[in-house]
Design an enzyme around this catalytic site. Structure first.
Site, PDB file in Angstrom:
ATOM      1  N   GLY A  47       0.763  -1.142   0.247  1.00  0.00           N
ATOM      2  CA  GLY A  47       0.048   0.090   0.090  1.00  0.00           C
ATOM      3  C   GLY A  47       0.864   1.184   0.098  1.00  0.00           C
ATOM      4  CB  ALA A  48       1.063   4.297  -2.246  1.00  0.00           C
ATOM      5  CD  GLN A 196      -2.892  -7.049  -3.392  1.00  0.00           C
ATOM      6  OE1 GLN A 196      -3.837  -7.827  -4.177  1.00  0.00           O
ATOM      7  NE2 GLN A 196      -2.119  -6.685  -3.762  1.00  0.00           N
ATOM      8  CG  ASP A 237      -0.441   2.002  -5.927  1.00  0.00           C
ATOM      9  OD1 ASP A 237      -1.498   1.624  -6.081  1.00  0.00           O
ATOM     10  OD2 ASP A 237       0.463   1.437  -4.990  1.00  0.00           O
ATOM     11  CG  ASN A 247      -5.355   1.976  -7.060  1.00  0.00           C
ATOM     12  OD1 ASN A 247      -4.732   2.014  -5.787  1.00  0.00           O
ATOM     13  ND2 ASN A 247      -6.508   1.324  -6.610  1.00  0.00           N
TER      14      ASN A 247
HETATM   15  O1  MRU Z   1       0.490  -3.937  -4.549  1.00  0.00           O
HETATM   16  P1  MRU Z   1      -0.151  -3.138  -3.644  1.00  0.00           P
HETATM   17  O2  MRU Z   1      -1.159  -4.175  -2.679  1.00  0.00           O
HETATM   18  O3  MRU Z   1       0.971  -2.438  -2.593  1.00  0.00           O
HETATM   19  O4  MRU Z   1      -1.130  -2.241  -4.134  1.00  0.00           O
HETATM   20  C1  MRU Z   1      -1.776  -1.155  -3.282  1.00  0.00           C
HETATM   21  C2  MRU Z   1      -2.844  -0.638  -4.046  1.00  0.00           C
HETATM   22  O5  MRU Z   1      -2.938  -0.493  -5.325  1.00  0.00           O
HETATM   23  C3  MRU Z   1      -3.950  -0.042  -3.499  1.00  0.00           C
HETATM   24  O6  MRU Z   1      -5.105  -0.006  -4.039  1.00  0.00           O
HETATM   25  C4  MRU Z   1      -4.042   1.365  -2.650  1.00  0.00           C
HETATM   26  O7  MRU Z   1      -5.092   1.947  -3.518  1.00  0.00           O
HETATM   27  C5  MRU Z   1      -2.871   2.025  -2.993  1.00  0.00           C
HETATM   28  S1  MRU Z   1      -2.660   2.469  -1.371  1.00  0.00           S
HETATM   29  C6  MRU Z   1      -3.877   3.183  -0.391  1.00  0.00           C
END
Ligand code: MRU
Length: 348
Positions: A47-48, A196, A237, A247
């Protein structure tokens, strides 16, 4: 009980191992930067916004081993550590923004000793952590108005407490709406290949006692056609200067569907997820992940081991498909380019 996704505890970085959820709740204590790098790569922490905090703590961990007072060597080691952490995952810009923030604090204090610089870096990392806690709650407050009473909202991946320090971006809006007494229910897309949505978002929302319905990713269109979705909320992201938003893979599908069915599509993301130096979504680097994630479902292989696989972890949603972006600076509506520019020029 709140979810503490990442925390600096007694000189170590404590994270929840998200690969084990929802079956097992387990903390990992990272003592060195290599363990943290592996945790980022394998999505134990993800998550970013959480990745921004993890990157900053990673630098602090890495510098603990640096015992010389030689400034030149220190600066070289700092650069090496930032490059190393930056090599873990390419898309979430929060990770790079946090590393740049630490490099900038050092550049601005070059006259200080190595010991003082190390202390400054640790202080800045903790400030990044605290800021995330604060801005997620601010976004929650701003975004609440977008959830209509008795409505059905949809989300993908996990943009909750598990993607941040402890509250969430898109799910933060839902938590704040619930606190204000709003009634709504959430459709959660399971989010292949790493699930996720099914594993993390459904777990979080049920803990928060928010009515939740899990769907397979390919069911979203039908739900929208049936009029069962009043709004879509996702995290981000990386958001380019023109508002194009990277995202989790599958977000773009939802945005196209939402446009077709006249459903508002909202992004919720802190300013640390913006990348004003990247002009449009075309320039956003998209992480490609291992074929095994698609060839199987969890540990079970569900396709021939020789089959070719395409596995981009993220997609880009064009700005024209986005109704609004909720940030800690308020809700931004189109035209995004001008407004994003104004925010970043004013904050310089
Ligand atoms: O690969 P991840 O699980 O790190 O990706 C995270 C995302 O894309 C989430 O949807 C998210 O919106 C970003 S974090 C709030």
């Amino acid at each position: 009980m709140s979810i503490q996704t990442i925390k600096w505890v007694n000189g170590r970085v404590r994270i929840i191992d998200q690969t084990k959820l929802p079956n097992e709740f387990k903390y990992i204590h990272c003592r060195n930067v290599e363990t943290l790098w592996e945790a980022i790569k394998r999505l134990r922490v993800r998550g970013a916004p959480a990745l921004g905090v993890a990157a900053a703590f990673g630098v602090v961990l890495g510098l603990k081993k640096f015992n010389s007072s030689d400034k030149t060597k220190f600066l070289k080691e700092l650069r090496r550590l930032c490059d190393y952490i930056g090599s873990s995952r390419p898309t979430a810009v929060n990770l790079f923004n946090a590393l740049n923030q630490l490099k900038e604090i050092v550049s601005a204090n070059k006259q200080k000793s190595v010991t003082q610089l190390k202390a400054l870096i640790q202080k800045e990392a903790l400030a990044i952590y605290e800021l995330d806690r604060r801005v997620c709650r601010q976004m929650g407050d701003y975004g609440t108005a977008l959830i209509k009473p008795k409505s059905n909202v949809m989300t993908v991946c996990n943009a909750g407490a598990l993607a941040t320090v402890d509250y969430g971006t898109a799910l933060g809006v839902m938590y704040s709406a619930k606190k204000k007494g709003k009634q709504f229910q959430v459709y959660v897309c399971e989010t292949r290949p790493l699930l996720q949505g099914a594993r993390l978002t459904a777990w979080e929302l049920l803990r928060a006692k928010i009515p939740t319905t899990l769907i397979c990713d390919n069911m979203a269109a039908t739900l929208m056609k049936q009029g069962k979705v009043d709004a879509v909320f996702t995290g981000a992201d990386r958001i380019a200067a023109n508002g194009d938003t990277a995202n989790k893979i599958g977000t773009y599908n939802l945005a196209v569907l939402a446009k077709h069915h006249r459903v508002p599509f909202y992004i919720v993301a802190p300013l640390s997820t913006f990348d004003p130096k990247t002009a449009t979504g075309k320039q956003i680097p998209i992480e490609q992940r291992h074929p095994s994630e698609v060839r199987g479902f969890g540990p079970v292989r569900t396709s021939p081991s020789a089959v070719n696989v395409y596995n981009p972890a993220f997609d880009v949603t064009d700005n024209r498909l986005i109704t609004a972006i909720v940030t800690e600076a308020g809700i931004i509506r189109p035209p995004f380019g001008k407004k994003i520019k104004r925010i970043f020029v004013n904050s310089e």
